[in-house]
Write an enzyme that holds these catalytic residues in place. Structure first.
Site, PDB file in Angstrom:
ATOM      1  CG  HIS A  19     -10.138  -7.659   6.249  1.00  0.00           C
ATOM      2  ND1 HIS A  19      -9.572  -8.693   6.932  1.00  0.00           N
ATOM      3  CD2 HIS A  19      -9.453  -7.542   5.093  1.00  0.00           C
ATOM      4  CE1 HIS A  19      -8.587  -9.200   6.209  1.00  0.00           C
ATOM      5  NE2 HIS A  19      -8.491  -8.519   5.103  1.00  0.00           N
TER       6      HIS A  19
ATOM      7  CD  GLU B 271      -1.791  -2.424   1.361  1.00  0.00           C
ATOM      8  OE1 GLU B 271      -0.609  -2.726   1.687  1.00  0.00           O
ATOM      9  OE2 GLU B 271      -2.695  -3.260   1.275  1.00  0.00           O
TER      10      GLU B 271
END
Length: 171
Positions: free
Chosen positions: A135, A66
Site C-alpha cells: 500500500h 479495479e
C-alpha cells in the site's frame, strides 16, 4: 461555542470531502464510485456522509475489481458523465492499468479528438502508517509520463479542496 473553544481546523480529509461535495452540488453529471465509498465512508473516511447527501445513484460502492470499475468509469465518462473513481491506493491501480493507460489516456488521441474521457481517478500514494509494502508505492511520477494523463498532487488543504473542480471540467 464558548470563548475558550477554538474552531475545528479543516483537515486534508475534510478538504477532499468538501471538494467532492462542491463538485457534486454544482454538476449533476458528477458521481463517485469505488470500493467502500458509500456505506463505509471511503478509505480514510474521505467520503463519510456523501451517501446520505447524494444517494446511491451518485455514490456507488463497487466490487473489489479495479479493472472492472475503472473500466465502468471510462465508459461513464465517454457517455457524458464526470466520474470520480476512487482506487484505494495507487498500488491497486496497476490492476486497472490497461483501462487507465491503453483506454482512458489514449482514446482522445486515437479518435483524433472526437472522444474525451473526463475521468478523475483518486488514489492515495506513498508510505502511510501501518499500510505495509503493498500500500505504499508512489507511482504518480510514472503516470505523469504517460501521454493523455494529467497528474495533480495537492500539497495543501486549499489544493485538496480546490483542485477537483478544474480536474472534472478538463476534457
Amino acid at each position: 461555542m464558548s470563548t475558550t473553544e477554538q474552531p475545528r481546523k479543516m483537515t486534508f480529509r475534510d478538504a477532499v470531502r468538501e471538494g467532492i461535495r462542491d463538485s457534486m452540488s454544482k454538476d449533476p453529471r458528477v458521481f463517485l464510485m469505488g470500493e467502500d465509498v458509500g456505506r463505509y465512508g471511503g478509505s480514510y473516511a474521505f467520503s463519510k456522509g456523501l451517501l446520505e447527501a447524494f444517494g446511491p445513484e451518485r455514490i456507488r460502492d463497487t466490487p473489489l475489481s479495479e479493472l472492472g470499475f475503472v473500466g465502468a468509469g471510462v465508459g461513464a465518462a465517454l457517455g457524458g458523465l464526470r466520474p470520480i473513481v476512487e482506487v484505494m491506493t495507487v498500488n491497486f491501480s496497476l490492476l486497472a492499468l490497461d483501462q487507465i493507460v491503453n483506454t482512458a489516456a489514449a482514446l482522445r488521441h486515437m479518435s483524433g479528438g472526437q472522444f474525451s474521457v473526463p475521468l478523475v481517478l483518486r488514489m492515495a500514494t506513498g508510505a502511510g502508517r501501518q499500510l505495509a509494502a503493498q500500500h505504499s508505492h508512489s507511482l504518480e511520477n510514472w503516470y505523469a509520463h504517460i501521454p493523455g494523463i494529467r497528474v495533480l498532487a495537492p500539497a495543501t488543504i486549499a489544493d485538496a479542496r480546490g483542485m477537483l473542480g478544474p480536474a472534472l471540467a478538463d476534457p
